[in-house]
Design a protein around this motif. Sequence first.
Motif, PDB file in Angstrom:
ATOM      1  N   UNK A 353      59.491   0.355   0.219  1.00  9.08           N
ATOM      2  CA  UNK A 353      58.886  -0.138   1.669  1.00  9.08           C
ATOM      3  C   UNK A 353      57.518   1.014   1.533  1.00  9.08           C
ATOM      4  N   UNK A 354      56.421   0.299   1.847  1.00  6.13           N
ATOM      5  CA  UNK A 354      55.157   1.142   1.758  1.00  6.13           C
ATOM      6  C   UNK A 354      54.375   1.048   3.188  1.00  6.13           C
ATOM      7  N   UNK A 355      53.451   1.715   3.295  1.00 11.86           N
ATOM      8  CA  UNK A 355      52.275   1.614   4.177  1.00 11.86           C
ATOM      9  C   UNK A 355      50.918   1.700   3.493  1.00 11.86           C
ATOM     10  N   UNK A 368      57.167  -4.336   2.127  1.00  5.00           N
ATOM     11  CA  UNK A 368      57.769  -4.253   0.760  1.00  5.00           C
ATOM     12  C   UNK A 368      56.592  -4.542  -0.302  1.00  5.00           C
ATOM     13  N   UNK A 369      56.555  -3.479  -1.033  1.00  7.29           N
ATOM     14  CA  UNK A 369      55.424  -3.594  -2.152  1.00  7.29           C
ATOM     15  C   UNK A 369      55.674  -4.289  -3.594  1.00  7.29           C
ATOM     16  N   UNK A 376      47.624  -6.807  -4.787  1.00  6.31           N
ATOM     17  CA  UNK A 376      48.855  -6.219  -3.793  1.00  6.31           C
ATOM     18  C   UNK A 376      49.684  -7.057  -3.045  1.00  6.31           C
ATOM     19  N   UNK A 377      50.707  -7.210  -2.860  1.00  4.51           N
ATOM     20  CA  UNK A 377      51.561  -8.150  -2.094  1.00  4.51           C
ATOM     21  C   UNK A 377      52.476  -7.167  -1.280  1.00  4.51           C
ATOM     22  N   UNK A 378      52.493  -7.594  -0.038  1.00  3.59           N
ATOM     23  CA  UNK A 378      53.107  -6.947   0.924  1.00  3.59           C
ATOM     24  C   UNK A 378      54.026  -7.910   1.772  1.00  3.59           C
ATOM     25  N   UNK A 394      43.884   0.604   0.514  1.00  2.00           N
ATOM     26  CA  UNK A 394      44.504   1.875   0.263  1.00  2.00           C
ATOM     27  C   UNK A 394      45.797   1.945   0.483  1.00  2.00           C
ATOM     28  N   UNK A 395      46.674   2.541  -0.633  1.00  2.00           N
ATOM     29  CA  UNK A 395      47.955   2.527  -0.549  1.00  2.00           C
ATOM     30  C   UNK A 395      48.255   3.990  -0.071  1.00  2.00           C
ATOM     31  N   UNK A 396      48.683   4.028   1.422  1.00  2.00           N
ATOM     32  CA  UNK A 396      48.896   5.446   1.883  1.00  2.00           C
ATOM     33  C   UNK A 396      50.322   5.962   1.186  1.00  2.00           C
ATOM     34  N   UNK A 397      51.288   5.239   0.742  1.00  2.00           N
ATOM     35  CA  UNK A 397      52.301   5.977   0.189  1.00  2.00           C
ATOM     36  C   UNK A 397      53.580   5.285   0.546  1.00  2.00           C
TER      37      UNK A 397
END
Length: 420
Positions: A353-355, A368-369, A376-378, A394-397
């Motif tokens: 699970x990412x932002x 979900x990454x 990049x798929x969300x 930008x993948x924050x984390x």
Amino acid sequence: QIPNSQEKSKNLLTEAHSRFFDIYDVEKIAECENYLALAYWRTGELEEAETWIEESLSQNIASSSHIRLHSHIIKCLIYIPAKKHFEIISNLKDLEDEFLTCQDDCLKGDFYNHLGLALKNIGEPSKALEKLELARHFHKKSGHFIYLGTVENNLSQLYKAEKRFVEAHKTIDSATKTFKQIKDRTREGFSLDTKSQIFFAEGKHEEALKTVERAILILGKSENAAYVVETYLSKAKILLCLENFTAAFMCLSDAVQLAKNKISEEKAENLVKEFEELMKEKTASVVAKTFSEKETGAEEKAEEKLELVLHPTIAHYQEFQGVWIKNSYLENFGLQKGSLAVVTKAELKRGDLVAINEIATNSVMCGFYDSDFGLVCLEGIGEDPLLFDENDVEILGKIVGVGKSDKNSKGKIQVKPLNL
């Protein structure tokens, strides 16, 4: 690898000790006392081990003799479980010239190994690394693979303390491989306990539990009660952080009983105290550093400085950002509308699970990454997954916790881990 080998060893050494007393060969008397101390150390009977090593040190033999230098090394071994780190440094600091002028590379390696380990344990990592590297150098020259693996075990503990986890894993894997090759099952088991501690320090509690269970399976056949007790304590700590309290207390009980029967009442009491400290840490919140809040949506907003009060299971992460949740898509996973998703830089895996921040619109989204072929798929945002070119986001984390949006009286936000 012989059943009851240490008890048989003690009986033979006691007989040898008696015979050398009859002819009063002082060096051989001291040598027997060294080996008796080692035999008791190997079974975890540390009080008896210390008695024998003090007897050996009281014998009138040359300070530069191999036997006397070996006595100092064994005394360090006995002091380690009692955490007498300053005593080890005090005992060794004036002996460096004696060890360096001896012709035994193994003894030189032992000297630097114990000095480095003690320095690590008092918080002198750079000095410790220098000494442990010297220890590895001399043990490579000596060809003593048991001690070479032991130095690598200690190096991995140092890297763990410094949060250099890649190096820590690489070094402990090398130690485990060495112990496997020479069929030293006891040290192989204890090296797996070290690896579980590295996973634990990374916050990878499930991997830590699997690894420590492998260690216990191996060490269950060992005569070294001290190693077994420490590994049970490691497992109890992991279970506590996984909130499996019943299993944690049962594991601690096994460790305490074994310590009482095989080591000492004092060791048993210290185990309970150490576990109590961990319980206090777990129930007490950990205040994180101030972090920068990220607002969802296209409009720019001045970054607000907040403080997090972290649950101990996520307190090992270093830097954080926050994302206010504006929808109900992820409620089933603990991210309620109006809550604060707490994000940290971490190695990402598929399904985490990412932002992410869409650079063109400055919109922050959670889901979900997945990533492949430059995309990049969300998932988890509506019915269909969202696809982005990896250069456009930008993948924050990784999202590791969630906090309530209402602040307590001190202006801090209570953060709990996500249970996905």
